[in-house]
Design a protein around this motif. Structure first.
Motif, PDB file in Angstrom:
ATOM      1  N   LYS A  69     -20.726 -22.234  -6.397  1.00  0.00           N
ATOM      2  CA  LYS A  69     -19.569 -21.665  -7.075  1.00  0.00           C
ATOM      3  C   LYS A  69     -18.423 -21.528  -6.075  1.00  0.00           C
ATOM      4  N   ILE A  70     -17.276 -22.076  -6.427  1.00  0.00           N
ATOM      5  CA  ILE A  70     -16.147 -22.096  -5.499  1.00  0.00           C
ATOM      6  C   ILE A  70     -15.403 -20.767  -5.607  1.00  0.00           C
ATOM      7  N   THR A  71     -15.258 -20.093  -4.480  1.00  0.00           N
ATOM      8  CA  THR A  71     -14.532 -18.831  -4.503  1.00  0.00           C
ATOM      9  C   THR A  71     -13.138 -18.970  -3.917  1.00  0.00           C
ATOM     10  N   GLY A  72     -12.912 -19.981  -3.133  1.00  0.00           N
ATOM     11  CA  GLY A  72     -11.587 -20.169  -2.558  1.00  0.00           C
ATOM     12  C   GLY A  72     -11.559 -19.940  -1.063  1.00  0.00           C
ATOM     13  N   ASN A  73     -12.571 -19.231  -0.523  1.00  0.00           N
ATOM     14  CA  ASN A  73     -12.594 -19.062   0.931  1.00  0.00           C
ATOM     15  C   ASN A  73     -13.866 -19.657   1.511  1.00  0.00           C
ATOM     16  N   GLU A  74     -14.015 -20.967   1.286  1.00  0.00           N
ATOM     17  CA  GLU A  74     -15.137 -21.682   1.870  1.00  0.00           C
ATOM     18  C   GLU A  74     -14.884 -21.844   3.368  1.00  0.00           C
ATOM     19  N   PRO A  75     -15.936 -21.702   4.165  1.00  0.00           N
ATOM     20  CA  PRO A  75     -15.730 -21.856   5.611  1.00  0.00           C
ATOM     21  C   PRO A  75     -15.397 -23.308   5.952  1.00  0.00           C
ATOM     22  N   LYS A  76     -14.708 -23.471   7.065  1.00  0.00           N
ATOM     23  CA  LYS A  76     -14.349 -24.818   7.507  1.00  0.00           C
ATOM     24  C   LYS A  76     -15.596 -25.508   8.050  1.00  0.00           C
ATOM     25  N   THR A  77     -15.822 -26.724   7.585  1.00  0.00           N
ATOM     26  CA  THR A  77     -16.965 -27.486   8.079  1.00  0.00           C
ATOM     27  C   THR A  77     -16.451 -28.561   9.018  1.00  0.00           C
ATOM     28  N   PRO A  78     -16.857 -28.487  10.301  1.00  0.00           N
ATOM     29  CA  PRO A  78     -16.367 -29.501  11.234  1.00  0.00           C
ATOM     30  C   PRO A  78     -16.965 -30.867  10.914  1.00  0.00           C
ATOM     31  N   LEU A  79     -16.291 -31.879  11.388  1.00  0.00           N
ATOM     32  CA  LEU A  79     -16.757 -33.250  11.198  1.00  0.00           C
ATOM     33  C   LEU A  79     -18.116 -33.403  11.866  1.00  0.00           C
ATOM     34  N   ALA A  80     -19.137 -33.660  11.069  1.00  0.00           N
ATOM     35  CA  ALA A  80     -20.481 -33.711  11.638  1.00  0.00           C
ATOM     36  C   ALA A  80     -21.181 -34.974  11.174  1.00  0.00           C
ATOM     37  N   TYR A  81     -21.490 -35.827  12.124  1.00  0.00           N
ATOM     38  CA  TYR A  81     -22.230 -37.029  11.782  1.00  0.00           C
ATOM     39  C   TYR A  81     -23.729 -36.771  11.804  1.00  0.00           C
ATOM     40  N   GLN A  82     -24.115 -35.711  12.518  1.00  0.00           N
ATOM     41  CA  GLN A  82     -25.536 -35.462  12.693  1.00  0.00           C
ATOM     42  C   GLN A  82     -25.835 -33.996  12.403  1.00  0.00           C
TER      43      GLN A  82
END
Lengths: 169, 268
Positions: free
Chosen positions: B231-244
């Motif tokens: 459920k989208i609340t609007g303050n999702e944490p930032k997910t860094p670019l992750a290949y692994q």
């Protein structure tokens, strides 16, 4: 008796790597993702560029195959027309399990700019899609990133578990 | 054809364009103003009935009866040096007078002239094939049938050329909706999965720019990806670019974003 004099017990260990079956199977699967050549339109050019020497897909173990029976991942690169829809389904069915689909570019994702009577409005109306790549056409870097994400997805799957075959319905 | 709506507010809505706008005609000249064309027209008139003829944009346009099309094109090819059929197709005038206009664009390399032969047929009338005269008419006539439903007599292979053989409807008719009729919109679903699958697969989403940021089943926000169905609340944490993944990958070096270098010099 072998002639060589390798000391297996040096560094306090045998040349044995311990791992789980899941990990080793997924390692094999994710690093030998053979792709079905499926250039349907201009995205196919970017797909070819990804396979050629500058971007060099071979180093990911992604080798383009001309037969669905040898392929693990179908990169749908381009506009899918309604006339061609039955063939993409047939080719998808000919691929062996486990199989994955990358929908490359706006046309394959949603029909893109071809809001017409003759274009399938997204290949996910025909076959289940694992990864959608945005762009018109996506750069080879995007496809590379997509393949790496797909590898990550494969690594997170249970390899041995009795996998339910992916079906759209 | 859709109903005509008055366009009195065209100035107020400059973005509006009339899909059925009819361009003003380019001025027509008399055929007598060009010697070669006048001679050609006289040769046609000697054998066939000519309804109208004029020169427009340095090309002669000749209206003939539809039943004469084979004869006129044979005359043009064999006696008047018009050896190429560059193009042919139909024009949909069904809304106006329930007729199709068939045109044949002829080219003479020797004379360096172009002639357009035109004729009208009724809606259910067929035209004679000119495939025996010009091989290029083979596919053009098939395309004409495919797009307009104009049937062609004596054609060796009168089938659709672009659309699938089991297609219904003729897409270039003005009455045909751009996004397809019901048959077209469900064509691939009906054919592959059957009509009963319509409810499961659902109708086509024609707004391809539609983005719903609260729908995490179908959309993801770049840099703020969440698992499917969250459920989208609007303050999702930032997910860094992750290949692994966090634990690293068996036998593969971990990609470290901190240590990576962005190359700006292409010629390094």
């Amino acid at each position: 008796m072998a002639q060589h004099k390798v000391n297996y017990t040096q560094n306090a260990g045998l040349p044995v790597a311990l791992t789980t079956i899941d990990k080793v199977v997924n390692w094999g699967r994710s690093n030998s993702l053979w792709a079905l050549t499926y250039g349907l339109a201009c995205c196919g050019i970017e797909m070819m560029a990804s396979g050629a020497s500058r971007y060099d897909f071979d180093r990911y173990g992604t080798i383009f195959r001309a037969s669905p029976r040898q392929a693990d991942v179908m990169v749908v690169a381009g506009t899918l027309t309604k006339k061609h829809a039955e063939f993409i389904k047939r080719l998808y069915d000919q691929m062996t399990e486990p199989r994955w689909v990358i929908s490359m570019g706006s046309c394959a994702n949603t029909g893109g700019m071809f809001n017409t009577y003759a274009t399938v409005q997204g290949v996910d109306r025909i076959i289940p899609v694992d990864l959608y790549l945005p762009g018109c056409a996506p750069r080879p870097e995007t496809l590379q990133y997509g393949v790496m994400l797909l590898q990550k997805k494969i690594r997170s799957e249970k390899a041995i578990k009795n996998q339910k075959a992916k079906r759209l319905m | 054809m859709r109903a005509y709506t008055p366009k009195d507010d065209v100035q107020a809505k400059p973005y509006y364009t009339d899909r059925f706008y009819v361009a003003p005609q380019v001025p027509k000249q008399d055929v007598e103003s060009d010697e070669l064309f006048a001679a050609d027209l006289a040769a046609i008139k000697a054998k066939f009935e000519v309804l109208e003829a004029y020169i427009q944009v340095e090309q002669m346009v000749v209206y003939i009866n539809a039943k004469d099309n084979y004869g006129v094109l044979e005359l043009l090819r064999d006696e008047l040096e018009y050896t190429q059929l560059s193009e042919m197709s139909a024009i949909d005038w069904l809304a106006k007078n329930n007729q199709f206009e068939i045109f044949y664009q002829m080219l003479s390399m020797g004379k360096r002239k172009r002639i357009r032969i035109k004729c009208f047929i009724d809606k259910d009338e067929a035209v004679n094939s000119v495939e025996k005269l010009f091989r290029s008419a083979d596919w053009s006539e098939r395309e004409m049938y495919d797009m307009f439903g104009v049937k062609v007599n004596n054609h060796p292979f009168m089938k659709r050329i672009l659309m699938p053989y089991d297609w219904e409807g003729f897409p270039l008719l003005k009455t045909y909706p751009l996004e397809g009729d019901e048959f077209a919109q469900w064509y691939e679903v009906d054919k592959i999965y059957g009509k009963e699958a319509r409810d499961i697969i659902g109708a086509e989403i024609r707004d391809t720019a539609r983005v719903d940021r609260y729908d995490s089943e179908r959309f993801g926000r770049l840099g703020h990806e969440v698992p499917k169905g969250t459920k989208i609340t609007g303050n999702e944490p930032k997910t860094p670019l992750a290949y692994q993944e966090e634990g690293g990958v068996f036998m593969i070096d971990r990609f470290d974003e901190e240590k990576s270098v962005i190359i700006t010099d292409r010629d390094r």
